[in-house]
Every structure is written in C-alpha cells, then in structure tokens.
Write a protein that holds these residues in place. Structure first.
Motif, PDB file in Angstrom:
ATOM      1  N   ALA A  52       0.839  -1.191   0.000  1.00  0.00           N
ATOM      2  CA  ALA A  52       0.000   0.000   0.000  1.00  0.00           C
ATOM      3  C   ALA A  52       0.873   1.239   0.000  1.00  0.00           C
ATOM      4  N   ARG A  53       0.928   1.908  -1.122  1.00  0.00           N
ATOM      5  CA  ARG A  53       1.850   3.014  -1.260  1.00  0.00           C
ATOM      6  C   ARG A  53       1.270   4.052  -2.212  1.00  0.00           C
ATOM      7  N   ILE A  54       1.373   5.299  -1.830  1.00  0.00           N
ATOM      8  CA  ILE A  54       1.001   6.406  -2.711  1.00  0.00           C
ATOM      9  C   ILE A  54       2.281   7.171  -3.022  1.00  0.00           C
ATOM     10  N   VAL A  55       2.572   7.308  -4.287  1.00  0.00           N
ATOM     11  CA  VAL A  55       3.742   8.077  -4.707  1.00  0.00           C
ATOM     12  C   VAL A  55       3.265   9.405  -5.268  1.00  0.00           C
ATOM     13  N   ILE A  56       3.859  10.493  -4.791  1.00  0.00           N
ATOM     14  CA  ILE A  56       3.533  11.827  -5.308  1.00  0.00           C
ATOM     15  C   ILE A  56       4.690  12.274  -6.187  1.00  0.00           C
ATOM     16  N   GLU A  57       4.379  12.531  -7.446  1.00  0.00           N
ATOM     17  CA  GLU A  57       5.411  12.948  -8.385  1.00  0.00           C
ATOM     18  C   GLU A  57       4.767  13.891  -9.390  1.00  0.00           C
ATOM     19  N   ASN A  58       5.429  15.004  -9.663  1.00  0.00           N
ATOM     20  CA  ASN A  58       4.908  16.008 -10.600  1.00  0.00           C
ATOM     21  C   ASN A  58       3.482  16.435 -10.222  1.00  0.00           C
ATOM     22  N   THR A  60       1.126  14.907  -8.739  1.00  0.00           N
ATOM     23  CA  THR A  60       0.114  13.900  -9.059  1.00  0.00           C
ATOM     24  C   THR A  60       0.227  12.749  -8.071  1.00  0.00           C
ATOM     25  N   PHE A  61      -0.932  12.287  -7.580  1.00  0.00           N
ATOM     26  CA  PHE A  61      -0.962  11.094  -6.733  1.00  0.00           C
ATOM     27  C   PHE A  61      -0.979   9.851  -7.621  1.00  0.00           C
ATOM     28  N   SER A  62      -0.157   8.860  -7.273  1.00  0.00           N
ATOM     29  CA  SER A  62      -0.131   7.623  -8.045  1.00  0.00           C
ATOM     30  C   SER A  62      -0.063   6.426  -7.100  1.00  0.00           C
ATOM     31  N   PRO A  63      -0.963   5.444  -7.203  1.00  0.00           N
ATOM     32  CA  PRO A  63      -2.089   5.426  -8.145  1.00  0.00           C
ATOM     33  C   PRO A  63      -3.172   6.418  -7.715  1.00  0.00           C
ATOM     34  N   ALA A  64      -3.973   6.872  -8.678  1.00  0.00           N
ATOM     35  CA  ALA A  64      -5.032   7.831  -8.368  1.00  0.00           C
ATOM     36  C   ALA A  64      -6.107   7.188  -7.492  1.00  0.00           C
ATOM     37  N   ASP A  65      -6.283   5.885  -7.631  1.00  0.00           N
ATOM     38  CA  ASP A  65      -7.255   5.163  -6.812  1.00  0.00           C
ATOM     39  C   ASP A  65      -6.557   3.954  -6.195  1.00  0.00           C
ATOM     40  N   LEU A  66      -6.190   4.089  -4.915  1.00  0.00           N
ATOM     41  CA  LEU A  66      -5.495   3.009  -4.219  1.00  0.00           C
ATOM     42  C   LEU A  66      -6.502   2.183  -3.427  1.00  0.00           C
ATOM     43  N   GLN A  67      -6.409   0.856  -3.539  1.00  0.00           N
ATOM     44  CA  GLN A  67      -7.309  -0.025  -2.801  1.00  0.00           C
ATOM     45  C   GLN A  67      -6.521  -0.723  -1.704  1.00  0.00           C
ATOM     46  N   VAL A  68      -7.027  -0.640  -0.482  1.00  0.00           N
ATOM     47  CA  VAL A  68      -6.329  -1.219   0.673  1.00  0.00           C
ATOM     48  C   VAL A  68      -7.323  -1.933   1.579  1.00  0.00           C
ATOM     49  N   ARG A  69      -6.771  -2.702   2.514  1.00  0.00           N
ATOM     50  CA  ARG A  69      -7.570  -3.345   3.551  1.00  0.00           C
ATOM     51  C   ARG A  69      -7.856  -2.330   4.666  1.00  0.00           C
ATOM     52  N   PRO A  70      -8.948  -2.537   5.410  1.00  0.00           N
ATOM     53  CA  PRO A  70      -9.230  -1.644   6.547  1.00  0.00           C
ATOM     54  C   PRO A  70      -8.048  -1.606   7.513  1.00  0.00           C
ATOM     55  N   GLY A  71      -7.669  -0.408   7.911  1.00  0.00           N
ATOM     56  CA  GLY A  71      -6.592  -0.246   8.886  1.00  0.00           C
ATOM     57  C   GLY A  71      -5.202  -0.502   8.340  1.00  0.00           C
ATOM     58  N   ALA A  72      -5.052  -0.599   7.020  1.00  0.00           N
ATOM     59  CA  ALA A  72      -3.738  -0.871   6.420  1.00  0.00           C
ATOM     60  C   ALA A  72      -2.811   0.322   6.631  1.00  0.00           C
ATOM     61  N   LYS A  73      -1.537   0.021   6.770  1.00  0.00           N
ATOM     62  CA  LYS A  73      -0.525   1.070   6.817  1.00  0.00           C
ATOM     63  C   LYS A  73      -0.217   1.501   5.384  1.00  0.00           C
TER      64      LYS A  73
END
Ligand SMILES: [Cu+2]
Length: 134
Positions: A52-58, A60-73
């Motif tokens: 579970a990772r959001i990368v911010i570059e230029n 922009t959030f990537s991925p634009a739609d992140l899917q995770v489990r409840p309470g995920a880090k």
C-alpha cells in the motif's frame, strides 16, 4: 608397467573429486539464486499492507485510486521538491498526513470502515486522489 596402475587410480580419483566440487558449487549457486526470488513473491501474496503506497510525483498522486484493507498502513512517498499532503476531503480527521516535505516518506493508517474516500493535497487542492477501503 607396475607404475601405471597407481597413476591411473589417482587420475580417476582426481576427476571424481573435480566433479564433486563442480556439483557442490552448482548446488550452492542455485540455492543463492532462487532464495531472493521466492521471498518477494511470497510477500506479494499477503494481504497487501506492504504494497500500500502512494507516490507523489509532478503534483500527481499515483495510483489515483489506491485499494487497501481496513486499517492498512499506507506509505506516502513524495518525490517532488515541493511539500504535499494526503488529506481526506470532508472530514479531515479520517486521515491527514500533514505536510510531507519534498523527498520525504511518511505513513498513515487507512480508515477501518470500508468505503471510498476522496482526498486532496491541502496545499494544492487541484491534486486529487481516491482511497478505497475494502
Ligand atoms: Cu501538494
């Protein structure tokens, strides 16, 4: 004539020894080669918090739609030089990283309730993303 027999015997033993060394070397190389390849694939089949990772570059959030489990880090990596945030729209208490400095990495915890959560960068509100908890 009698000297050739012991000599032959040593040659056979020497060849057998070389073959044994080659066999052992091949085994240890194969073990080293396969071990690192199996461990990442075994973690990838887990529940996903590690991925579970959001990368911010230029800006922009990537991925634009992140899917995770409840309470995920969730790890947020800011590759821009500018500071950004990952802030839930509406109720900011849902999640808000606060300012993530340029080049910095932070983590936050996903909501424990399933659903689709929109978020923005509080500094640049035109930056938008969605976090889906399922
Ligand atoms: Cu920003």
């Amino acid at each position: 004539m009698s000297l050739t027999h012991p000599h032959r015997g040593h040659s056979v033993l020497a060849v057998a020894g070389v073959l044994a060394l080659l066999f052992l070397a091949g085994c240890s190389n194969g073990g080293n080669g396969t071990a690192p390849a199996t461990s990442p694939s075994s973690t990838a089949t887990g529940d996903g918090p590690a991925a579970a990772r959001i990368v911010i570059e230029n800006f922009t959030f990537s991925p634009a739609d992140l899917q995770v489990r409840p309470g995920a880090k969730i790890t947020v990596v800011n590759r821009d030089s500018a500071a950004h945030t990952v802030t839930a729209t509406g109720d900011k208490t849902t999640f808000d990283t606060g300012n993530v400095a340029g080049g910095a990495t932070v983590t936050f915890t996903a909501p424990s309730t399933t659903g689709s959560y929109s978020y923005i960068c509080a500094i640049h509100p035109n930056m938008k993303g969605t976090l889906t908890v399922r």
